[in-house]
Write an enzyme that holds these catalytic residues in place. Structure first.
Site, mmCIF file in Angstrom:
data_model
loop_
_atom_site.group_PDB
_atom_site.id
_atom_site.type_symbol
_atom_site.label_atom_id
_atom_site.label_comp_id
_atom_site.label_asym_id
_atom_site.label_seq_id
_atom_site.Cartn_x
_atom_site.Cartn_y
_atom_site.Cartn_z
ATOM 1 C CG PHE A 169 -1.859 1.251 1.203
ATOM 2 C CD1 PHE A 169 -2.927 1.252 0.176
ATOM 3 C CD2 PHE A 169 -1.449 2.433 1.572
ATOM 4 C CE1 PHE A 169 -4.074 2.362 0.479
ATOM 5 C CE2 PHE A 169 -2.325 3.503 1.601
ATOM 6 C CZ PHE A 169 -3.551 3.409 0.939
ATOM 7 C CG ASP A 178 5.986 4.023 1.427
ATOM 8 O OD1 ASP A 178 6.073 4.723 2.400
ATOM 9 O OD2 ASP A 178 4.734 3.863 0.587
ATOM 10 C CE LYS A 185 -0.266 7.273 6.196
ATOM 11 N NZ LYS A 185 -1.424 8.021 5.609
#
Length: 406
Positions: free
Chosen positions: A147, A232, A261
């Site tokens: 994801f 990531d 984030k």
């Protein structure tokens, strides 16, 4: 004199969203109106312990005083210049973020998906300019069940049918191999490979943690094969796992880090591609950009985030409280939990499907005053703010125990 409008209830606000908001989310039926630290409050004043922390965007909790102060201070001076001009906050942000991560250069962006898209562009440009891959032939190897976001390019290499179906045609140039499989990865890498792009821990898939040595193996393989290792760390990074980065658990330094984030402190969207100079140095003016990327407000908040991480306090808290989380979940195995995976303050918990789906468990926990998020099947994710106390964490585990027993 006109009477003030009556405040709408949670149920009324949820109903009001239906006709005017695109239905691309299925949130829990709670309407948050206020928050502080690890707690949120709905419009009726009910309090909930936040065990999701905005998918790690709220690693430092809601409205951390140092981050709010940095934002207020910057709001009074300057918010946006665009990159058409320099601003007085960006250099320090880039310097300190590069030092924190052991890299050389920073490409500031806004959202996690933007960071991934930017990382893909940089890897391809590097492949053509430095590696010598023929034009338009560069490939990137990724892992199944990944994801990385939901843009059209990113869903092109997703294996999630919900994310992909109905959004083709898809972007070519990606090869998908099983996660945690070095042999498959080796077979997929060839002279056209620009990069291997993986999550050190797969969050959306259920907090899947690879075998010890996998990340070291990816680093060795990419170095030997002459391609980039792009990690990531948008969910796994910045303290979540008990280290600054998840790759730090194997003392691995990728060529490119993707961050987001928590980098915005739960206040503004901030993301970044952080890399070696010879990688990010391939970009020239006009080849990539973002109006809001690197804006003064984002840089001010991002610098304050880096300052919090420089102390090491939050990494230590995640590591220490992660032991409590792991031990508490271990006690629930065989009592409604069929398995779990955890690292630091991050866990994927597989609940016995006979007890309920992940969504149903989330709704029951909400009624107990605890907010979590389901993922696939009967798996829920726990990712509380790193500011959570041991007492609060025990309370959340107690709520989960009650839900499973009921």
């Amino acid at each position: 004199m006109t009477a003030p409008a009556r405040a709408r209830t949670s149920a009324e606000l949820i109903e009001a969203e239906g006709p005017v908001l695109a239905h691309n989310y299925h949130p829990l039926p709670v309407v948050v109106a206020r928050a502080e630290g690890t707690w949120v409050e709905d419009v009726e004043g009910r309090r909930y312990l936040d065990m999701l922390a905005g998918y790690s965007a709220l690693n430092f909790g809601h409205r951390h005083p140092a981050l709010v102060e940095a934002a207020h201070r910057q709001l009074d001076r300057l918010t946006l210049t665009s990159r058409a001009f320099h601003n007085d906050r960006l250099a320090e942000f880039a310097e300190r973020l590069a030092e924190l991560t052991g890299q050389d250069m920073v490409l500031p962006m806004n959202t996690g998906a933007e960071a991934v898209e930017s990382g893909i562009k940089v890897a391809r440009k590097w492949a053509y300019d430095v590696k010598g891959v023929p034009a338009d032939r560069a490939t990137i190897v990724v892992a199944a069940d990944n994801f990385h976001g939901r843009t059209t390019t990113i869903v092109s290499f997703s294996t999630d049918d919900t994310a992909r179906a109905g959004f083709g045609p898809f972007t070519p140039g990606f090869r998908i191999v099983p996660y945690n499989d070095l042999a498959a990865l080796e077979a997929a890498v060839d002279e056209t490979t620009a990069a291997v792009l993986i999550e050190p821990i797969q969050g959306e898939a259920g907090v899947l943690i690879p075998d010890e040595g996998y990340l070291t193996g990816v680093r060795e393989l990419t170095r030997r094969k002459g391609c980039l290792f792009v990690a990531d760390e948008i969910q796994s990074g910045l303290g979540r796992t008990g280290r600054t980065l998840a790759v730090d658990h194997e003392d691995v330094v990728p060529d490119v880090l993707l961050l987001g984030k928590a980098l915005g402190g739960g206040i503004v969207p901030v993301s970044a591609v952080v890399a070696r100079r010879e990688v990010l140095g391939v970009l020239r003016p006009g080849e990539h950009g973002s109006t809001f990327g690197g804006n003064p407000l984002a840089a001010a908040v991002g610098t304050a985030v880096v300052e919090l991480l420089e102390s090491g306090e939050f990494q230590r808290r995640a590591a220490e409280l992660g032991v409590l989380l792991r031990d508490g979940l271990t006690e629930l195995v065989g009592r409604g939990v069929v398995g779990f995976r955890s690292r630091g303050l991050w866990a994927g918990v597989d609940v016995d499907p006979a007890i309920g789906t992940g969504r149903e468990i989330g709704e029951r926990l909400m009624r107990e005053g605890v907010l979590v998020k389901d993922t696939h099947g009967s798996t829920i994710r726990l990712a509380p703010p790193l500011t959570i106390t041991a007492e609060e964490l025990r309370s959340a585990l107690g709520a989960l125990e009650r839900v499973l027993a009921a």
